[in-house]
Design a protein around this motif. Structure first.
Motif, PDB file in Angstrom:
ATOM      1  N   ASP A  94       0.838  -1.188   0.000  1.00 47.12           N
ATOM      2  CA  ASP A  94       0.000   0.000   0.000  1.00 47.12           C
ATOM      3  C   ASP A  94       0.880   1.248   0.000  1.00 47.12           C
ATOM      4  OD1 ASP A  94      -2.853   1.111   0.410  1.00 47.12           O
ATOM      5  OD2 ASP A  94      -1.625   2.195   1.872  1.00 47.12           O
ATOM      6  N   THR A  95       0.601   2.175  -0.913  1.00 50.38           N
ATOM      7  CA  THR A  95       1.440   3.359  -1.054  1.00 50.38           C
ATOM      8  C   THR A  95       0.845   4.592  -0.390  1.00 50.38           C
ATOM      9  OG1 THR A  95       0.461   3.916  -3.203  1.00 50.38           O
ATOM     10  CG2 THR A  95       2.411   2.498  -3.214  1.00 50.38           C
ATOM     11  N   GLY A  96      -0.094   4.386   0.542  1.00 58.88           N
ATOM     12  CA  GLY A  96      -0.627   5.532   1.287  1.00 58.88           C
ATOM     13  C   GLY A  96      -2.115   5.723   1.156  1.00 58.88           C
ATOM     14  N   SER A  97      -2.894   4.646   1.239  1.00 54.04           N
ATOM     15  CA  SER A  97      -4.347   4.755   1.093  1.00 54.04           C
ATOM     16  C   SER A  97      -4.960   5.517   2.266  1.00 54.04           C
ATOM     17  CB  SER A  97      -4.979   3.364   1.023  1.00 54.04           C
ATOM     18  OG  SER A  97      -4.619   2.705  -0.168  1.00 54.04           O
ATOM     19  N   SER A  98      -6.032   6.244   1.954  1.00 61.57           N
ATOM     20  CA  SER A  98      -6.783   6.946   2.992  1.00 61.57           C
ATOM     21  C   SER A  98      -8.198   6.397   3.123  1.00 61.57           C
ATOM     22  CB  SER A  98      -6.837   8.447   2.673  1.00 61.57           C
ATOM     23  OG  SER A  98      -7.419   8.674   1.401  1.00 61.57           O
ATOM     24  N   ASP A  99      -8.508   5.336   2.387  1.00 63.35           N
ATOM     25  CA  ASP A  99      -9.835   4.722   2.470  1.00 63.35           C
ATOM     26  C   ASP A  99      -9.704   3.346   3.117  1.00 63.35           C
ATOM     27  OD1 ASP A  99      -8.654   3.192   0.526  1.00 63.35           O
ATOM     28  OD2 ASP A  99     -10.125   3.619  -1.045  1.00 63.35           O
ATOM     29  N   GLY A 100     -10.587   2.421   2.795  1.00 58.83           N
ATOM     30  CA  GLY A 100     -10.584   1.110   3.440  1.00 58.83           C
ATOM     31  C   GLY A 100      -9.765   0.057   2.727  1.00 58.83           C
ATOM     32  N   THR A 101      -8.858   0.470   1.850  1.00 58.83           N
ATOM     33  CA  THR A 101      -8.087  -0.477   1.046  1.00 58.83           C
ATOM     34  C   THR A 101      -7.319  -1.482   1.897  1.00 58.83           C
ATOM     35  OG1 THR A 101      -7.862   1.024  -0.836  1.00 58.83           O
ATOM     36  CG2 THR A 101      -6.174  -0.655  -0.591  1.00 58.83           C
ATOM     37  N   VAL A 102      -6.585  -1.004   2.895  1.00 66.97           N
ATOM     38  CA  VAL A 102      -5.745  -1.891   3.713  1.00 66.97           C
ATOM     39  C   VAL A 102      -6.598  -2.914   4.447  1.00 66.97           C
ATOM     40  CG1 VAL A 102      -4.227  -1.958   5.728  1.00 66.97           C
ATOM     41  CG2 VAL A 102      -3.851  -0.255   3.940  1.00 66.97           C
ATOM     42  N   GLU A 103      -7.712  -2.483   5.010  1.00 68.65           N
ATOM     43  CA  GLU A 103      -8.580  -3.405   5.743  1.00 68.65           C
ATOM     44  C   GLU A 103      -9.164  -4.458   4.812  1.00 68.65           C
ATOM     45  OE1 GLU A 103      -8.686  -0.105   5.903  1.00 68.65           O
ATOM     46  OE2 GLU A 103      -7.888   0.174   7.934  1.00 68.65           O
ATOM     47  N   ILE A 104      -9.570  -4.046   3.609  1.00 69.04           N
ATOM     48  CA  ILE A 104     -10.110  -5.006   2.631  1.00 69.04           C
ATOM     49  C   ILE A 104      -9.050  -6.037   2.275  1.00 69.04           C
ATOM     50  CG2 ILE A 104     -10.871  -5.235   0.237  1.00 69.04           C
ATOM     51  CD1 ILE A 104     -12.250  -2.482   0.577  1.00 69.04           C
ATOM     52  N   ALA A 105      -7.811  -5.583   2.045  1.00 63.33           N
ATOM     53  CA  ALA A 105      -6.734  -6.508   1.684  1.00 63.33           C
ATOM     54  C   ALA A 105      -6.510  -7.532   2.784  1.00 63.33           C
ATOM     55  CB  ALA A 105      -5.449  -5.733   1.406  1.00 63.33           C
ATOM     56  N   ARG A 106      -6.490  -7.088   4.018  1.00 64.04           N
ATOM     57  CA  ARG A 106      -6.267  -8.023   5.132  1.00 64.04           C
ATOM     58  C   ARG A 106      -7.432  -8.987   5.293  1.00 64.04           C
ATOM     59  NH1 ARG A 106      -3.525  -3.312   8.615  1.00 64.04           N
ATOM     60  NH2 ARG A 106      -1.340  -3.815   8.149  1.00 64.04           N
ATOM     61  N   ARG A 107      -8.651  -8.501   5.104  1.00 72.20           N
ATOM     62  CA  ARG A 107      -9.819  -9.393   5.225  1.00 72.20           C
ATOM     63  C   ARG A 107      -9.778 -10.492   4.172  1.00 72.20           C
ATOM     64  NH1 ARG A 107     -13.128  -4.764   5.927  1.00 72.20           N
ATOM     65  NH2 ARG A 107     -13.978  -5.041   3.832  1.00 72.20           N
ATOM     66  N   HIS A 108      -9.123 -10.218   3.058  1.00 74.59           N
ATOM     67  CA  HIS A 108      -9.058 -11.204   1.973  1.00 74.59           C
ATOM     68  C   HIS A 108      -7.771 -12.038   2.036  1.00 74.59           C
ATOM     69  CE1 HIS A 108     -12.407  -8.866   0.406  1.00 74.59           C
ATOM     70  NE2 HIS A 108     -12.637  -9.835  -0.451  1.00 74.59           N
ATOM     71  N   GLY A 109      -7.108 -11.998   3.167  1.00 72.83           N
ATOM     72  CA  GLY A 109      -5.985 -12.899   3.389  1.00 72.83           C
ATOM     73  C   GLY A 109      -4.650 -12.430   2.837  1.00 72.83           C
ATOM     74  N   ALA A 110      -4.549 -11.177   2.411  1.00 70.73           N
ATOM     75  CA  ALA A 110      -3.290 -10.683   1.862  1.00 70.73           C
ATOM     76  C   ALA A 110      -2.327 -10.311   2.986  1.00 70.73           C
ATOM     77  CB  ALA A 110      -3.533  -9.467   0.974  1.00 70.73           C
ATOM     78  N   ARG A 111      -1.045 -10.454   2.708  1.00 70.39           N
ATOM     79  CA  ARG A 111      -0.031  -9.891   3.596  1.00 70.39           C
ATOM     80  C   ARG A 111       0.205  -8.459   3.141  1.00 70.39           C
ATOM     81  NH1 ARG A 111       3.477 -13.317   2.878  1.00 70.39           N
ATOM     82  NH2 ARG A 111       5.276 -12.374   1.845  1.00 70.39           N
ATOM     83  N   VAL A 112      -0.106  -7.513   3.993  1.00 68.71           N
ATOM     84  CA  VAL A 112      -0.084  -6.102   3.633  1.00 68.71           C
ATOM     85  C   VAL A 112       1.203  -5.457   4.123  1.00 68.71           C
ATOM     86  CG1 VAL A 112      -1.222  -3.868   3.878  1.00 68.71           C
ATOM     87  CG2 VAL A 112      -2.596  -5.959   3.675  1.00 68.71           C
ATOM     88  N   VAL A 113       1.857  -4.760   3.228  1.00 74.75           N
ATOM     89  CA  VAL A 113       3.038  -3.963   3.560  1.00 74.75           C
ATOM     90  C   VAL A 113       2.632  -2.498   3.424  1.00 74.75           C
ATOM     91  CG1 VAL A 113       5.426  -3.431   3.002  1.00 74.75           C
ATOM     92  CG2 VAL A 113       4.548  -5.761   2.645  1.00 74.75           C
ATOM     93  N   GLU A 114       2.657  -1.766   4.505  1.00 70.89           N
ATOM     94  CA  GLU A 114       2.291  -0.353   4.467  1.00 70.89           C
ATOM     95  C   GLU A 114       3.533   0.450   4.111  1.00 70.89           C
ATOM     96  OE1 GLU A 114      -0.611   1.141   7.285  1.00 70.89           O
ATOM     97  OE2 GLU A 114      -0.776  -0.880   8.136  1.00 70.89           O
ATOM     98  N   GLY A 115       3.610   0.862   2.863  1.00 71.31           N
ATOM     99  CA  GLY A 115       4.804   1.497   2.334  1.00 71.31           C
ATOM    100  C   GLY A 115       4.601   2.950   1.992  1.00 71.31           C
ATOM    101  N   PHE A 116       5.186   3.385   0.905  1.00 65.11           N
ATOM    102  CA  PHE A 116       5.146   4.794   0.520  1.00 65.11           C
ATOM    103  C   PHE A 116       5.184   4.897  -0.991  1.00 65.11           C
ATOM    104  CE2 PHE A 116       9.531   3.516   0.932  1.00 65.11           C
ATOM    105  CZ  PHE A 116      10.181   4.122  -0.128  1.00 65.11           C
ATOM    106  N   TRP A 117       4.879   6.087  -1.501  1.00 67.59           N
ATOM    107  CA  TRP A 117       4.852   6.350  -2.932  1.00 67.59           C
ATOM    108  C   TRP A 117       5.945   7.349  -3.273  1.00 67.59           C
ATOM    109  CZ3 TRP A 117       3.787   4.533  -7.379  1.00 67.59           C
ATOM    110  CH2 TRP A 117       3.595   5.345  -8.501  1.00 67.59           C
ATOM    111  N   SER A 118       6.738   7.042  -4.294  1.00 69.54           N
ATOM    112  CA  SER A 118       7.855   7.904  -4.678  1.00 69.54           C
ATOM    113  C   SER A 118       7.761   8.310  -6.146  1.00 69.54           C
ATOM    114  CB  SER A 118       9.181   7.178  -4.417  1.00 69.54           C
ATOM    115  OG  SER A 118       9.231   5.940  -5.126  1.00 69.54           O
ATOM    116  N   ASP A 119       6.531   8.383  -6.686  1.00 69.95           N
ATOM    117  CA  ASP A 119       6.339   8.751  -8.092  1.00 69.95           C
ATOM    118  C   ASP A 119       7.075   7.804  -9.024  1.00 69.95           C
ATOM    119  OD1 ASP A 119       4.587  10.837  -7.801  1.00 69.95           O
ATOM    120  OD2 ASP A 119       6.113  12.389  -7.765  1.00 69.95           O
TER     121      ASP A 119
END
Length: 730
Positions: free
Chosen positions: A258-283
Motif C-alpha cells: 500500500d502506497t498511502g491509502s486513505s480509504d478502506g483499502t488496507v482493511e479489505i486486503a487483510r480481510r481477503h488474506g493478503a499480507r499487507v506492507v504499508e509502504g510509501f509512494w515515490s512517483d
C-alpha cells in the motif's frame, strides 16, 4: 589522468574466456595505489585456473551466497573509502575508471557508474554489433565514445548491478550491499551519477556471477510457494475485493504493498488474506513494485493491478508453471476502454508472470518485467489460460484516479530519469492520453527521427496517426498511415488506424469494409490484440449513419451477447429504439461476466437512461451490490418517485447511509422543493433522524410563494411529518 585510490571487488563469473577478458581489461586501468580482491564462487575450478600468476590481486573463496554476500566479503577485505563492485564477465575500455571516479570530486556524490551494455537501469548502453566483433573494435568504439561524451554526467535515481563505484560509508548507512544494491538508501544520502564517457561491455551470460543465487528458486525447490500475487495499491476500495477474490484459487500467497491509502483499502486486503506492507509512494511504479517484490516468497510472481480481475483457468495456469522452463509467461489482458463515454475493449499480451529470482520491474511508468542483471525484457510464451480483465482505462475509472494527468507527470519525470526511445514513447502516449496533442506530435516526430529499431518506428507512427486523428488533421493522418503500411509486418497494424480515418472522413461504407476484413482476433506489430470486436462501436455508429438501423441494432445485440459494451448507454437506447427495441434488452443480452464493464458505462449515462437500465438490471440480478452502489450515485439525480424506490432497496439490503433520498435532499443542484420532499419522505418512511437537519435546511430555501404548494405535496407523501410541521407553526 590519475585518480584517487580505489578498492575493486570482482565477483568472478562468466566463462573462463569471459573472466580472462575481464581481468586483462581491468589491470591496465588501475593506478599504483588501487587494490583488487576477486571473490571466487564455489564450484568453479575452471575460473581458479585463470587466476594463476595474477599476483596483482587477492583471491577470496566464496560459499553458496548471493551477490550481496559476495560484495560484503570483498568489502571486509579492502580499505579504500571508494569501492568499485564489478561483475566478472565485463570487458572494460581504456581509462573507464577515470571519469567514474572524477564524479566523486563532488562530496555530494555517493555512487557513480559507467555506461554499460546489458545492465539494468539508466547505465544501460546499446552497442552496435560492429563494436563487439573483437577487442580492437570495442577499444576503437569506446575511444570515440569517450571523446563524444567527455565531461558528461547525469544524475539518476538508481544504477545497475554490474559495475558501480560507491562510497563505503554511505553503503554501510544504507544497510550494506544486497543482490540489487540499496539504491534508495544511497539516494537518500546524496547523488547517484552516470559518467557517460566511461563505457564497459557486459557479456551477461547464464554463467554471470550475479546469477548464482537464481538456483535457490529453481523449479525443483519445493520449499517455497509456487506462485505469489503481487499488487501495489492506493485508495482502491471500490475494486480491490473483487481482484483479490479472483486470484484466491490461483496463487499460494497475496502480497499487497500500500502506497498511502486513505480509504478502506488496507482493511479489505487483510480481510481477503493478503499480507499487507504499508509502504510509501515515490512517483515511481517500478520502484514500488520492486519494494513489493521483496516481500514475495513464491518461485513465480504474478503482477496484478487492483482494477484487474483474473478470469482464466487457475488449475491450468498452475500446472503450466510446474512444467515450464522459461523465465516468464505472457498474459492476455483485456482492457476496457472509454469509447465516447462507452466501454470498448482492446487486448494486449504482456509478460505478467515471471520467476522471482530472474526478474524485476523497470520503469517509472508503463513499467515492464526485465532480467534482473542485464535489464533486457524477459522472454517467454503466451499462457492462454492466464487472462486478466482490466477496467483501468474506462473513462470513469481514469477520471476517478486522475490517470491522464498523473501519467503525463510521471512520463515527464521518466524522460528525465533515463535516455532512450522507450521513455520518449511513453511521454508521447501520455501527452496523447491527456489531450496535449501538439506536444504529442512534436515528441512523436522526435522519436521517429531517432528510431533505429522496427518496433520504435511502428510505435511512433501509430502515435502520430492517432494524434492527427484526434485533432482532425486527416490528410496528415492518411500520410502517416501510408508510411506505417510500408513498414508493418501485419496488416492489422495499419487497419486499426485506417478504420478510424475512414469513419472520420465520413466514408462509412469503407470503414465497414475494413472492419469486415479484420479477423476475430490477431496481433499487431506491437503485440496488441486487434480484431473485429475492438471496432464494434464504430461498426454500430457507421451503420446508424447510413440509416441501416436494424443492422446497427443487430450488431449491438451481437456485441452485448459477447460481453462487450461498445457504445454509451444513451446511444444504445437510440440504436435499439430505432429498431423497435429498448434498453431492457441490454440487461437480458449481456452475460453476467460483462456486468462489471456495463456498470462503469452506466455511471456516465444521463440519469433517465441510467435509471431505466439499472431497473432492468435489478430485475435480472436482484440484490447485486454493484447495482446498488451505482444506484446510490445515480438515484440522487432521478425523479423523486424513483429515488424513493432505490432508497427502499438500499436500506433493505443494509446500506442506509447511501439512501438516495438523503443524498438528493443534500444536493444543492436539486430544487428546494425536491430537497424538502426527499428529506420529508426519508423521515416519514424510514424514521431516519439524519433527514431532520436536511429537511430544515431545504425548507428554509423554499420561496415564500411556493411554500403552500410544497406543504400540500408533503401532506400526501409524508402526512405525519407535515402534521408535525404545521403543529410547530401553529
Amino acid at each position: 589522468m590519475s585518480h584517487i585510490p580505489v578498492s575493486v571487488v570482482v565477483a568472478a563469473g562468466g566463462s573462463p574466456d569471459d573472466f580472462h577478458a575481464c581481468l586483462e581489461s581491468l589491470r591496465p586501468s588501475l593506478g599504483m595505489r588501487d587494490e583488487v580482491v576477486c571473490v571466487l564462487p564455489a564450484g568453479r575450478p575452471e575460473l581458479r585456473a585463470e587466476l594463476r600468476g595474477q599476483s596483482w590481486l587477492r583471491v577470496l573463496d566464496d560459499g553458496p551466497g548471493d551477490p550481496g554476500e559476495r560484495w560484503a566479503m570483498g568489502l571486509e577485505a579492502t580499505r579504500h573509502p571508494i569501492v568499485v563492485l564489478l561483475d566478472g564477465d565485463v570487458v572494460l575500455s581504456a581509462h573507464w575508471l577515470d571519469p567514474v571516479l572524477e564524479a566523486f570530486g563532488d562530496p555530494a556524490v555517493v555512487a557513480a557508474g559507467p555506461r554499460c551494455q546489458h545492465s539494468y537501469g539508466p547505465q544501460q548502453a546499446d552497442l552496435p554489433d560492429a563494436a563487439l566483433t573483437s577487442a580492437a573494435a570495442f577499444k576503437a568504439f569506446a575511444r570515440d565514445w569517450r571523446q563524444e561524451h567527455r565531461d558528461e554526467f547525469t544524475d539518476v535515481d538508481r544504477l545497475g548491478p554490474v559495475c558501480v563505484a560507491v562510497r563505503r560509508d554511505a553503503l554501510a548507512i544504507a544497510g550494506g550491499p544486497t543482490a540489487d544494491l540499496p539504491y534508495e538508501g544511497l539516494a537518500a544520502q546524496g547523488r547517484l551519477v552516470v559518467a557517460h564517457a566511461a563505457l564497459v561491455a557486459h557479456v551477461g551470460s547464464p554463467l554471470c556471477g550475479l546469477r548464482s543465487w537464481e538456483s535457490r528458486d529453481s523449479r525443483d525447490d519445493d520449499t517455497a510457494p509456487l506462485l505469489t500475487a503481487s499488487l501495489i495499491v492506493k485508495d482502491e476500495e471500490d475494486v480491490l475485493a473483487r481482484s483479490l477474490d479472483a486470484v484466491r484459487d490461483l496463487v499460494d500467497e497475496i502480497v499487497v504493498y500500500d502506497t498511502g491509502s486513505s480509504d478502506g483499502t488496507v482493511e479489505i486486503a487483510r480481510r481477503h488474506g493478503a499480507r499487507v506492507v504499508e509502504g510509501f509512494w515515490s512517483d515511481h511504479f517500478g520502484d514500488a513494485r520492486n519494494r513489493c517484490l521483496e516481500h514475495c516468497r513464491g518461485r513465480w510472481v504474478l503482477w496484478v493491478d487492483a482494477d484487474e480481475v483474473f478470469t482464466g483457468d487457475a488449475a491450468a495456469v498452475r500446472d503450466a508453471l510446474r512444467r515450464t522452463e522459461g523465465s516468464a509467461c505472457f498474459a492476455t489482458i483485456d482492457n476496457r476502454e472509454g469509447h465516447e463515454g462507452g466501454a470498448g475493449s482492446s487486448t494486449i499480451y504482456y509478460p505478467r508472470m515471471f520467476r522471482r529470482a530472474r526478474g524485476r520491474i523497470y520503469g517509472r511508468l508503463h513499467e515492464q518485467v526485465v532480467d534482473r542483471v542485464t535489464g533486457r525484457a524477459l522472454g517467454g510464451s503466451l499462457l492462454p489460460e492466464l487472462v486478466l480483465d482490466h477496467s483501468g482505462y474506462t473513462r470513469l475509472r481514469a477520471l476517478a484516479k486522475n490517470k491522464a494527468q498523473r501519467n503525463l507527470r510521471l512520463a515527464r519525470l521518466a524522460a528525465e530519469d533515463v535516455s532512450g526511445l522507450t521513455a520518449v514513447g511513453n511521454l508521447a502516449r501520455s501527452q496523447l492520453g491527456s489531450g496535449h496533442i501538439e506536444e504529442c506530435i512534436e515528441t512523436a516526430r522526435r522519436g521517429l527521427a531517432e528510431a533505429t529499431e522496427h518496433t520504435h518506428h511502428v510505435l511512433f507512427l501509430k502515435i502520430l496517426a492517432d494524434a492527427y486523428l484526434a485533432v482532425g488533421r486527416l490528410a496528415e493522418a492518411g500520410e502517416t498511415i501510408e508510411e506505417l503500411r510500408g513498414i508493418a509486418n501485419t496488416p492489422f497494424t495499419v487497419a486499426e488506424h485506417e478504420v478510424k480515418l475512414r469513419f472520420a472522413e465520413g466514408d462509412y461504407e469503407r470503414a465497414l469494409e475494413l472492419i469486415g476484413e479484420l479477423p476475430e482476433s490477431g496481433a499487431n506489430d506491437l503485440l496488441y490484440g486487434v480484431g473485429k470486436g475492438r471496432f464494434a462501436g464504430i461498426h454500430v455508429d457507421a451503420l446508424t449513419r447510413l440509416d441501416r438501423h436494424r443492422e446497427a441494432a443487430r450488431e449491438l445485440r451481437s456485441a452485448l451477447r459477447a460481453g462487450q459494451v461498445p457504445i454509451p448507454v444513451a446511444r444504445m437506447a437510440q440504436v435499439l429504439g430505432a429498431a423497435g427495441g429498448s434498453l431492457a434488452e441490454v440487461a437480458e443480452l449481456l452475460p453476467r461476466e460483462g456486468l462489471r464493464g456495463l456498470l462503469f458505462t452506466v455511471a456516465e449515462a444521463p440519469p433517465e437512461a441510467a435509471d431505466e437500465l439499472l431497473e432492468a438490471l435489478w430485475r435480472r440480478y436482484p440484490g447485486e451490490p454493484g447495482i446498488l452502489a451505482l444506484a446510490a450515485r445515480v438515484g440522487r439525480q432521478v425523479p423523486l418517485i424513483r429515488a424513493m424506490e432505490w432508497s427502499a432497496r438500499l436500506r433493505r439490503h443494509g446500506f442506509p447511509a447511501r439512501c438516495t433520498l438523503l443524498t438528493l435532499s443534500a444536493d444543492g443542484r436539486r430544487t428546494p422543493r425536491e430537497r424538502t420532499l426527499a428529506a420529508a419522505i426519508a423521515l416519514e418512511m424510514f424514521h431516519d433522524e439524519a433527514a431532520l437537519p436536511l429537511l430544515h435546511e431545504a425548507l428554509a430555501a423554499v420561496p415564500d410563494a411556493g411554500s403552500a404548494a410544497v406543504l400540500d405535496e408533503m401532506r400526501i407523501l409524508a402526512p405525519q411529518v407535515s402534521a408535525n410541521i404545521e403543529l410547530a407553526d401553529a
